[in-house]
Design a protein around this motif. Structure first.
Motif, PDB file in Angstrom:
ATOM      1  N   GLU A   1       0.879  -1.079  -0.053  1.00  0.00           N
ATOM      2  CA  GLU A   1       0.038   0.104  -0.020  1.00  0.00           C
ATOM      3  C   GLU A   1       0.913   1.289  -0.126  1.00  0.00           C
ATOM      4  O   GLU A   1       1.817   1.511   0.729  1.00  0.00           O
ATOM      5  CB  GLU A   1      -0.829  -0.104   1.177  1.00  0.00           C
ATOM      6  N   VAL A   2       0.511   2.187  -0.925  1.00  0.00           N
ATOM      7  CA  VAL A   2       1.380   3.451  -0.940  1.00  0.00           C
ATOM      8  C   VAL A   2       0.803   4.253   0.117  1.00  0.00           C
ATOM      9  O   VAL A   2      -0.269   4.603   0.054  1.00  0.00           O
ATOM     10  CB  VAL A   2       1.191   3.936  -2.428  1.00  0.00           C
ATOM     11  N   GLN A   3       1.882   4.997   0.778  1.00  0.00           N
ATOM     12  CA  GLN A   3       1.446   5.961   1.819  1.00  0.00           C
ATOM     13  C   GLN A   3       2.567   7.093   2.131  1.00  0.00           C
ATOM     14  O   GLN A   3       3.603   6.769   1.810  1.00  0.00           O
ATOM     15  CB  GLN A   3       1.130   5.160   3.188  1.00  0.00           C
ATOM     16  N   PHE A   4       2.003   8.046   2.373  1.00  0.00           N
ATOM     17  CA  PHE A   4       2.840   9.372   2.429  1.00  0.00           C
ATOM     18  C   PHE A   4       2.401   9.894   3.663  1.00  0.00           C
ATOM     19  O   PHE A   4       1.638   9.947   4.334  1.00  0.00           O
ATOM     20  CB  PHE A   4       2.730  10.283   1.284  1.00  0.00           C
ATOM     21  N   ALA A   5       3.585  10.388   4.447  1.00  0.00           N
ATOM     22  CA  ALA A   5       3.504  11.197   5.741  1.00  0.00           C
ATOM     23  C   ALA A   5       4.276  12.563   5.327  1.00  0.00           C
ATOM     24  O   ALA A   5       5.434  12.662   5.180  1.00  0.00           O
ATOM     25  CB  ALA A   5       4.059  10.544   6.632  1.00  0.00           C
ATOM     26  N   GLU A   6       3.435  13.814   5.728  1.00  0.00           N
ATOM     27  CA  GLU A   6       3.851  15.083   5.277  1.00  0.00           C
ATOM     28  C   GLU A   6       4.348  15.610   6.566  1.00  0.00           C
ATOM     29  O   GLU A   6       3.637  15.366   7.661  1.00  0.00           O
ATOM     30  CB  GLU A   6       2.990  15.871   4.631  1.00  0.00           C
ATOM     31  N   ALA A  23       7.724  11.706   3.403  1.00  0.00           N
ATOM     32  CA  ALA A  23       8.149  10.557   3.476  1.00  0.00           C
ATOM     33  C   ALA A  23       7.208   9.402   2.826  1.00  0.00           C
ATOM     34  O   ALA A  23       6.127   9.335   3.335  1.00  0.00           O
ATOM     35  CB  ALA A  23       8.331   9.850   5.095  1.00  0.00           C
ATOM     36  N   ALA A  24       7.759   8.616   1.849  1.00  0.00           N
ATOM     37  CA  ALA A  24       6.825   7.491   1.319  1.00  0.00           C
ATOM     38  C   ALA A  24       7.027   6.132   1.648  1.00  0.00           C
ATOM     39  O   ALA A  24       8.381   5.752   2.110  1.00  0.00           O
ATOM     40  CB  ALA A  24       7.231   7.753  -0.288  1.00  0.00           C
ATOM     41  N   VAL A  93      -2.945  23.406   3.047  1.00  0.00           N
ATOM     42  CA  VAL A  93      -2.632  22.267   3.554  1.00  0.00           C
ATOM     43  C   VAL A  93      -1.943  21.237   2.436  1.00  0.00           C
ATOM     44  O   VAL A  93      -2.307  21.274   1.388  1.00  0.00           O
ATOM     45  CB  VAL A  93      -3.705  21.184   4.209  1.00  0.00           C
ATOM     46  N   TYR A  94      -0.739  21.170   2.697  1.00  0.00           N
ATOM     47  CA  TYR A  94       0.019  20.342   1.618  1.00  0.00           C
ATOM     48  C   TYR A  94       0.120  18.910   1.693  1.00  0.00           C
ATOM     49  O   TYR A  94       0.442  18.546   2.934  1.00  0.00           O
ATOM     50  CB  TYR A  94       1.448  21.157   1.657  1.00  0.00           C
ATOM     51  N   TYR A  95      -0.119  18.357   0.502  1.00  0.00           N
ATOM     52  CA  TYR A  95      -0.072  17.136   0.502  1.00  0.00           C
ATOM     53  C   TYR A  95       0.726  16.440  -0.548  1.00  0.00           C
ATOM     54  O   TYR A  95       1.248  17.120  -1.397  1.00  0.00           O
ATOM     55  CB  TYR A  95      -1.431  16.205   0.185  1.00  0.00           C
ATOM     56  N   CYS A  96       1.247  15.069  -0.423  1.00  0.00           N
ATOM     57  CA  CYS A  96       1.870  14.264  -1.224  1.00  0.00           C
ATOM     58  C   CYS A  96       0.966  13.215  -1.836  1.00  0.00           C
ATOM     59  O   CYS A  96       0.201  12.694  -1.228  1.00  0.00           O
ATOM     60  CB  CYS A  96       3.034  13.472  -0.708  1.00  0.00           C
ATOM     61  N   GLY A 111      -1.632  11.343   2.256  1.00  0.00           N
ATOM     62  CA  GLY A 111      -1.299  11.545   3.747  1.00  0.00           C
ATOM     63  C   GLY A 111      -2.233  12.403   4.382  1.00  0.00           C
ATOM     64  O   GLY A 111      -3.040  12.764   3.754  1.00  0.00           O
ATOM     65  N   GLN A 112      -1.819  12.754   5.593  1.00  0.00           N
ATOM     66  CA  GLN A 112      -2.619  13.642   6.310  1.00  0.00           C
ATOM     67  C   GLN A 112      -2.654  14.971   6.024  1.00  0.00           C
ATOM     68  O   GLN A 112      -3.128  16.164   6.365  1.00  0.00           O
ATOM     69  CB  GLN A 112      -2.254  13.361   7.928  1.00  0.00           C
ATOM     70  N   GLY A 113      -1.372  15.306   5.524  1.00  0.00           N
ATOM     71  CA  GLY A 113      -0.964  16.662   5.159  1.00  0.00           C
ATOM     72  C   GLY A 113      -0.324  17.461   6.244  1.00  0.00           C
ATOM     73  O   GLY A 113      -0.220  16.864   7.211  1.00  0.00           O
ATOM     74  N   THR A 114       0.261  18.607   5.835  1.00  0.00           N
ATOM     75  CA  THR A 114       0.862  19.277   6.534  1.00  0.00           C
ATOM     76  C   THR A 114       0.286  20.921   6.417  1.00  0.00           C
ATOM     77  O   THR A 114       0.473  21.431   5.229  1.00  0.00           O
ATOM     78  CB  THR A 114       2.454  19.225   6.525  1.00  0.00           C
TER      79      THR A 114
END
Length: 120
Positions: A1-6, A23-24, A93-96, A111-114
């Motif tokens: 599963e692809v996940q990102f954490a901003e 982070a991917a 809010v910035y996302y990847c 991700g949840q965004g920052t």
């Protein structure tokens, strides 16, 4: 599963700088386009920039060229967004997210965004 954490967002004065990190996991950068997106309050999702894993090219929205720079550390599966000369309209809010390439219409792994808040 692809996940990102901003991460890396915060409150900054207009004209200031921030560096966002993404982070991917669950994907190989070489096979994807990795994009930075943003969504301001009450507005739609906007692509900020994209890193093309296949050739290392980067793309950015016209309104942000010269101010925002995207970079990557493929080995660590990290994507960065250096934002300089920030304006109040950059608050969002910035996302990847990832796609087959930077021109794709379907993106995933949000991700949840920052949150970035630029005070004037």
């Amino acid at each position: 599963e692809v996940q990102f954490a901003e991460s890396g967002g915060g409150l900054v004065q207009a004209g200031g700088s921030l560096r966002l990190s993404c982070a991917a996991s669950g994907l190989t950068f070489d096979d994807h386009g990795i994009g930075w997106f943003r969504q301001a309050t009450g507005k739609g999702l906007e692509m900020v920039s994209c890193f093309s894993g296949s050739d290392g090219a980067t793309y950015g929205a016209e309104s942000m060229k010269g101010r925002f720079t995207v970079s990557s550390d493929n080995a660590r599966k990290m994507l960065y967004l250096q934002m300089n000369s920030l304006k109040s309209e950059d608050s969002a809010v910035y996302y990847c997210a990832a796609a087959a390439n930077c021109n794709a219409s379907i993106w995933g792994g949000w991700g949840q965004g920052t949150r970035v808040t630029v005070s004037s």
